[in-house]
Design an enzyme around this catalytic site. Structure first.
Site, PDB file in Angstrom:
ATOM      1  N   ALA A 165       0.762  -1.229  -0.092  1.00 15.32           N
ATOM      2  CA  ALA A 165       0.159   0.174   0.007  1.00 15.32           C
ATOM      3  C   ALA A 165       0.848   1.337   0.174  1.00 15.32           C
ATOM      4  O   ALA A 165       1.984   1.215   0.687  1.00 15.32           O
ATOM      5  CB  ALA A 165      -0.724  -0.008   1.105  1.00 15.32           C
ATOM      6  N   PRO A 166       0.537   2.384  -0.536  1.00 15.91           N
ATOM      7  CA  PRO A 166      -0.782   2.552  -1.445  1.00 15.91           C
ATOM      8  C   PRO A 166      -1.044   1.922  -2.737  1.00 15.91           C
ATOM      9  O   PRO A 166      -2.156   2.174  -3.260  1.00 15.91           O
ATOM     10  CB  PRO A 166      -0.932   4.033  -1.128  1.00 15.91           C
ATOM     11  CG  PRO A 166       0.429   4.613  -1.333  1.00 15.91           C
ATOM     12  CD  PRO A 166       1.158   3.556  -0.665  1.00 15.91           C
ATOM     13  N   GLY A 167       0.090   1.424  -3.335  1.00 11.55           N
ATOM     14  CA  GLY A 167      -0.317   0.661  -4.479  1.00 11.55           C
ATOM     15  C   GLY A 167       0.305   1.107  -5.881  1.00 11.55           C
ATOM     16  O   GLY A 167      -0.300   0.637  -7.011  1.00 11.55           O
ATOM     17  N   LYS A 171       3.131   0.895  -7.099  1.00 11.05           N
ATOM     18  CA  LYS A 171       4.162  -0.258  -7.792  1.00 11.05           C
ATOM     19  C   LYS A 171       3.213  -1.435  -8.185  1.00 11.05           C
ATOM     20  O   LYS A 171       3.422  -2.036  -9.183  1.00 11.05           O
ATOM     21  CB  LYS A 171       5.222  -0.416  -6.770  1.00 11.05           C
ATOM     22  CG  LYS A 171       6.149   0.935  -6.453  1.00 11.05           C
ATOM     23  CD  LYS A 171       7.354   0.570  -5.619  1.00 11.05           C
ATOM     24  CE  LYS A 171       7.990   1.845  -5.171  1.00 11.05           C
ATOM     25  NZ  LYS A 171       7.419   2.330  -4.043  1.00 11.05           N
ATOM     26  N   CYS A 182      12.762   4.247  -0.076  1.00  9.55           N
ATOM     27  CA  CYS A 182      12.859   5.348  -0.387  1.00  9.55           C
ATOM     28  C   CYS A 182      13.871   6.049   0.698  1.00  9.55           C
ATOM     29  O   CYS A 182      13.402   7.303   1.100  1.00  9.55           O
ATOM     30  CB  CYS A 182      11.499   6.068  -0.638  1.00  9.55           C
ATOM     31  SG  CYS A 182      10.277   5.976   0.672  1.00  9.55           S
TER      32      CYS A 182
HETATM   33  N1  SAM Z   1       5.043  -0.323  -2.352  1.00 10.76           N
HETATM   34  C1  SAM Z   1       4.066   0.709  -1.879  1.00 10.76           C
HETATM   35  C2  SAM Z   1       3.941   1.539  -3.027  1.00 10.76           C
HETATM   36  O1  SAM Z   1       4.713   1.712  -3.952  1.00 10.76           O
HETATM   37  O2  SAM Z   1       2.787   2.259  -2.906  1.00 10.76           O
HETATM   38  C3  SAM Z   1       4.527   1.618  -0.744  1.00 10.76           C
HETATM   39  C4  SAM Z   1       4.963   0.730   0.554  1.00 10.76           C
HETATM   40  S1  SAM Z   1       5.667   1.572   1.925  1.00 10.76           S
HETATM   41  C5  SAM Z   1       7.146   2.287   1.584  1.00 10.76           C
HETATM   42  C6  SAM Z   1       5.690   0.353   3.099  1.00 10.76           C
HETATM   43  C7  SAM Z   1       4.075  -0.327   3.501  1.00 10.76           C
HETATM   44  O3  SAM Z   1       4.769  -1.456   4.262  1.00 10.76           O
HETATM   45  C8  SAM Z   1       3.399   0.556   4.438  1.00 10.76           C
HETATM   46  O4  SAM Z   1       2.073   0.563   3.840  1.00 10.76           O
HETATM   47  C9  SAM Z   1       3.163  -0.364   5.634  1.00 10.76           C
HETATM   48  O5  SAM Z   1       1.916  -0.547   6.099  1.00 10.76           O
HETATM   49  C10 SAM Z   1       3.568  -1.559   5.185  1.00 10.76           C
HETATM   50  N2  SAM Z   1       4.228  -2.715   6.092  1.00 10.76           N
HETATM   51  C11 SAM Z   1       4.936  -2.464   7.159  1.00 10.76           C
HETATM   52  N3  SAM Z   1       5.295  -3.748   7.788  1.00 10.76           N
HETATM   53  C12 SAM Z   1       4.618  -4.609   7.014  1.00 10.76           C
HETATM   54  C13 SAM Z   1       4.421  -6.021   7.190  1.00 10.76           C
HETATM   55  N4  SAM Z   1       5.186  -6.559   8.403  1.00 10.76           N
HETATM   56  N5  SAM Z   1       3.895  -6.793   6.512  1.00 10.76           N
HETATM   57  C14 SAM Z   1       3.197  -6.149   5.402  1.00 10.76           C
HETATM   58  N6  SAM Z   1       3.092  -4.707   5.240  1.00 10.76           N
HETATM   59  C15 SAM Z   1       3.993  -4.092   5.873  1.00 10.76           C
END
Ligand code: SAM
Length: 458
Positions: A235-237, A239, A358
């Site tokens: 999230a938020p998705g 990628k 990031c």
């Molecule tokens: N890939 C996303 C995008 O491009 O929109 C951004 C991801 S953001 C950097 C990191 C995400 O990892 C956050 O939404 C967070 O809630 C989630 N997160 C953190 N720990 C996690 C876990 N143990 N399992 C799954 N998601 C996790």
């Protein structure tokens, strides 16, 4: 009043070099640290604009008892924030000057030829490096194609310049001109500050506003249509929707995230982007079992875990501690990142994985990749991707230059890190197909009569 007074005190402390922003905010004893931090950051961000408006409106001359830092905070709230809530005895004073302040603010916008508040940051003196980065726009091939999108924009008066030859051309972009990115396919580049939020192509999901660096992970993972992919922290998705476009909605994406609120946003974003191959689960990725038969065909994993966000200016504004490099916090994040990377590499059919953050901190990037590679003893190796990319991993271990780094200075993007790992002895081994020499869209010749595909039809 407590909030405004506390914010003014922090601004004054910063000016007197009494400590860092974080130290002063936490030291203020104001209860809602997040609220205070956000208000100080935003007031600081608009500092030059506020100074100019306060000066033109003659506020400090008229109100001799009003201190400059408090004036700046109050005027920020009045003109750019949520309006004055509270404000004690200064509220009626500011109300008396409201019309004049609003008029001076409007005059400043006219003078600088901007309509949006944010554009004042880029148009005035003191506009920062971050503000000058180009606007990258990914064409969502689930809904349209490059040629139709470019054609639509040209009909609106944008001037297409073809594929950019390098970063200097992008640095010099102005007005209505736009390029196709020199390295990444289906990525358009517009001058800094170009706003697409109200554009029909954006609202219909044909264009995705996505920084070039954040387009690297899916592009480099390059799952072919039909394959099964895990997006571990999704999230938020943005990628995820990029992955779905590469899959042409054929195959499956298993997307996990811990945060239900972010997943709700993601569901809306994916619907708008026309993604139909994704299963979303509100789940801790570390609890997803690699031996679950549902994932037995998963050959591709994108791991973009939570990080300090130290490469991202906007995140620092939202989260008081995001930009901090406090060792304790970094170690906690790096611990999770290592566990998530090792876990991802234990999926039995996995062939290729992209790890991205990031963050610009070595602890979350090169160190994580090095440690996990050491731990798995040769099962996976780093792939040297995108040779023309100008910024590589920090040389902290022999293969680190296979990784990519991104920064405002070198790549005109946010700060970012990407590593691509492949199963040793695996079959793919090469640069993803998407990055092979790709033809430019057939949009240049004006006279040519073209098949009219309507980019807005869904
Ligand atoms: N890939 C996303 C995008 O491009 O929109 C951004 C991801 S953001 C950097 C990191 C995400 O990892 C956050 O939404 C967070 O809630 C989630 N997160 C953190 N720990 C996690 C876990 N143990 N399992 C799954 N998601 C996790």
């Amino acid at each position: 009043m407590a909030l405004y007074g506390a914010a003014a005190a922090v601004l004054s402390g910063l000016e007197a070099h009494q400590g860092s922003l974080k130290t002063l905010v936490y030291g203020s004893r104001f209860q809602n640290v997040r609220q205070l931090y956000a208000l100080v950051c935003e007031t600081q961000r608009y500092s030059a604009v506020l100074d100019s408006v306060i000066r033109s409106a003659g506020l400090l001359q008229a109100e001799k008892k009003l201190k400059p830092h408090l004036a700046k905070v109050l005027v920020y709230e009045l003109l750019l924030g949520r309006g004055l809530r509270g404000g004690g005895r200064w509220k009626p004073v500011l109300s008396r000057h409201k019309a004049r302040l609003q008029a001076e603010f409007a005059r400043l916008k006219v003078k600088r030829c901007v309509s949006r508040n944010e554009d004042l940051l880029e148009s005035g003196p003191g506009a920062g490096q971050g503000a000058k980065l180009p606007r990258f726009v990914r064409v969502n091939t689930l809904k349209t194609n490059l040629e139709d999108a470019v054609d639509y924009l040209k009909r609106e008066g944008y001037v297409y310049q073809g594929r950019a030859s390098g970063l200097d051309e992008l640095r010099a972009l102005q007005g209505k001109r736009f390029f196709l990115d020199s390295l990444l396919p289906e990525l358009l580049v517009f001058p800094s500050g170009t706003d697409f939020h109200k554009h029909p192509l954006y609202q219909a999901g044909h264009l995705i506003l996505q920084d070039k660096a954040s387009c690297l992970p899916a592009t480099l993972l390059a799952p072919p249509p039909g394959s099964h992919v895990i997006d571990a922290c999704a999230a938020p998705g943005n990628k995820t929707s990029h992955l779905a476009a590469l899959l042409k909605n054929q195959g499956k994406i298993f997307a996990f995230d811990l945060d239900a609120g972010r997943l709700a946003t993601m569901a809306t974003l994916l619907t708008r982007a026309g993604v139909s191959c994704c299963e979303i689960a509100n789940k801790d990725f570390l609890s997803v079992s690699p031996s679950d038969p549902r994932y037995r065909q998963v050959q591709y994993i994108l791991l973009d875990p939570s990080c300090s966000g130290s490469g991202m200016v906007s995140r620092q504004l939202e989260e008081p501690s995001a930009g901090s490099s406090s060792q304790e916090r970094l170690q906690a994040l790096a611990g999770f990142q290592r566990r998530a990377l090792s876990h991802a590499l234990s999926f039995p059919a996995l062939q290729r994985l992209v790890y991205s953050t990031c963050s610009v901190c070595q602890e979350e990037n090169e160190d994580v990749v090095r440690d996990v590679l050491q731990q798995i003893e040769g099962t996976f190796r780093l792939v040297h991707v995108l040779p023309p990319w100008p910024e590589r991993g920090l040389s902290t271990f022999p293969e680190a230059e296979h990784c990519l780094r991104a920064s405002p200075e070198t790549t005109l993007t946010g700060g970012f890190f990407v590593a691509v790992l492949e199963r040793a002895g695996g079959s793919s081994g090469s640069e993803p197909q998407a990055l092979a020499e790709e033809p430019e869209p057939n949009v240049a010749p004006k006279k040519k009569k073209k098949r009219r595909r309507r980019p807005l039809t869904t």
